[in-house]
Scaffold this motif. Sequence first.
Motif, PDB file in Angstrom:
ATOM      1  N   SER A 132       0.815  -1.214   0.000  1.00  0.00           N
ATOM      2  CA  SER A 132       0.000   0.000   0.000  1.00  0.00           C
ATOM      3  C   SER A 132       0.855   1.273   0.000  1.00  0.00           C
ATOM      4  O   SER A 132       0.543   2.235  -0.691  1.00  0.00           O
ATOM      5  CB  SER A 132      -0.979  -0.004   1.179  1.00  0.00           C
ATOM      6  N   GLN A 133       1.928   1.247   0.791  1.00  0.00           N
ATOM      7  CA  GLN A 133       2.726   2.472   0.945  1.00  0.00           C
ATOM      8  C   GLN A 133       4.225   2.199   0.763  1.00  0.00           C
ATOM      9  O   GLN A 133       4.609   1.056   0.585  1.00  0.00           O
ATOM     10  CB  GLN A 133       2.559   3.030   2.360  1.00  0.00           C
ATOM     11  N   ALA A 134       5.029   3.262   0.911  1.00  0.00           N
ATOM     12  CA  ALA A 134       6.485   3.105   0.825  1.00  0.00           C
ATOM     13  C   ALA A 134       7.018   2.403   2.079  1.00  0.00           C
ATOM     14  O   ALA A 134       6.335   2.359   3.110  1.00  0.00           O
ATOM     15  CB  ALA A 134       7.136   4.475   0.688  1.00  0.00           C
ATOM     16  N   ILE A 169       2.714  -6.661   3.319  1.00  0.00           N
ATOM     17  CA  ILE A 169       2.137  -5.944   4.462  1.00  0.00           C
ATOM     18  C   ILE A 169       3.207  -5.879   5.550  1.00  0.00           C
ATOM     19  O   ILE A 169       3.825  -6.910   5.867  1.00  0.00           O
ATOM     20  CB  ILE A 169       0.900  -6.706   4.993  1.00  0.00           C
ATOM     21  N   LYS A 170       3.437  -4.717   6.103  1.00  0.00           N
ATOM     22  CA  LYS A 170       4.452  -4.612   7.159  1.00  0.00           C
ATOM     23  C   LYS A 170       3.770  -4.735   8.518  1.00  0.00           C
ATOM     24  O   LYS A 170       2.902  -3.911   8.859  1.00  0.00           O
ATOM     25  CB  LYS A 170       5.208  -3.289   7.042  1.00  0.00           C
ATOM     26  N   ALA A 171       4.173  -5.746   9.256  1.00  0.00           N
ATOM     27  CA  ALA A 171       3.549  -6.022  10.551  1.00  0.00           C
ATOM     28  C   ALA A 171       3.652  -4.804  11.468  1.00  0.00           C
ATOM     29  O   ALA A 171       4.722  -4.198  11.602  1.00  0.00           O
ATOM     30  CB  ALA A 171       4.225  -7.228  11.196  1.00  0.00           C
ATOM     31  N   LEU A 182       3.757 -11.031   4.926  1.00  0.00           N
ATOM     32  CA  LEU A 182       3.856 -10.158   6.097  1.00  0.00           C
ATOM     33  C   LEU A 182       5.329  -9.990   6.434  1.00  0.00           C
ATOM     34  O   LEU A 182       6.019 -10.963   6.727  1.00  0.00           O
ATOM     35  CB  LEU A 182       3.094 -10.819   7.247  1.00  0.00           C
ATOM     36  N   THR A 183       5.817  -8.752   6.346  1.00  0.00           N
ATOM     37  CA  THR A 183       7.228  -8.507   6.650  1.00  0.00           C
ATOM     38  C   THR A 183       7.373  -7.919   8.057  1.00  0.00           C
ATOM     39  O   THR A 183       6.396  -7.467   8.653  1.00  0.00           O
ATOM     40  CB  THR A 183       7.860  -7.508   5.650  1.00  0.00           C
ATOM     41  N   TYR A 229       9.368 -13.006   7.379  1.00  0.00           N
ATOM     42  CA  TYR A 229       8.067 -12.698   6.823  1.00  0.00           C
ATOM     43  C   TYR A 229       7.158 -13.898   7.002  1.00  0.00           C
ATOM     44  O   TYR A 229       7.604 -15.003   7.254  1.00  0.00           O
ATOM     45  CB  TYR A 229       8.183 -12.375   5.319  1.00  0.00           C
ATOM     46  N   ARG A 230       5.920 -13.657   6.901  1.00  0.00           N
ATOM     47  CA  ARG A 230       4.970 -14.755   6.836  1.00  0.00           C
ATOM     48  C   ARG A 230       4.293 -14.661   5.484  1.00  0.00           C
ATOM     49  O   ARG A 230       4.143 -13.597   4.924  1.00  0.00           O
ATOM     50  CB  ARG A 230       3.920 -14.636   7.938  1.00  0.00           C
TER      51      ARG A 230
END
Length: 241
Positions: free
Chosen positions: A53-55, A186-188, A215-216, A229-230
């Motif tokens: 979604s974002q940087a 996605i960043k956790a 998921l990072t 990550y997951r």
Amino acid sequence: MIKHSRTEDGVDGRLVSYSDPSSFIAEQYKVLRTNLYSLSPGKKIQSLLITSSQAQEGKTITSCNLAYTLSLDTEKKTIIIDADLRRPSVHHILGISRKPGFSDLLSGEVDPDIFLTKPAIGKLFVIPAGSIKAAPSEILSTAKVKDLIDNLKKRFDYIIFDSPPVLNVTDACILGALCDAVIFVIKAGVTQKSMIEEAFHTLIDAQAKPKATILTSVHFLLDSYYYFYRYKYYKYSDKKE
Ligand SMILES: Nc1ncnc2c1ncn2[C@@H]1O[C@H](COP(=O)(O)OP(=O)(O)O)[C@@H](O)[C@H]1O
Ligand SMILES: [Mg+2]
């Protein structure tokens, strides 16, 4: 700016699959590779866009590690393309020059063969971002990108695109629509649910096909490593098919 360690040959240490191939994290990228092989049984996924979604959510590190891990498979030929023409960084992670690259290729200034005759790192072929040009979205929306993907599909098993975030600019949607699948990072603890939903809707409206999420930045107390990550299948688009 944080300076990250580099291997003797100038590769960023965060390309763990290269710098520390026997590590736990490198092994997890192999799990991701296996999951990718079985992502769509019966339907060939060759071109993949990695976005978020974002940087700063881990798109580039994920793309580079996934592409390098795929390139280790002796039976598969892999190329990574830096399609983040606004904040390019694949060249930085791989320790190679940014130019010439994707933008120069699309504007007809270089011959594709210069990227395709020999791999840039190990067995991995690379098209870095290239010269910074005005109006990246216009460059990406030309029919040339589709032609390039079609041609690369004849020569490579996997074509991985790193891209800008979905919510800021339209580039990832344009490319996502041309790729067989989109993997969403996605960043956790950072990426908000509303951002994820908005980005997914934006991608789907643009005919892009989100197939999985990664998921990072999941923190594990595991030796000196803290990032991981997951990976999970994304069911939403499966239901729509
Ligand atoms: N799997 C991960 N776990 C934890 N941190 C990560 C992970 N992948 C990337 N990062 C860190 O997040 C930051 C942004 O990574 P980057 O791949 O450049 O993001 P993006 O391409 O989405 O802007 C960097 O500082 C990077 O080291
Ligand atoms: Mg990036």
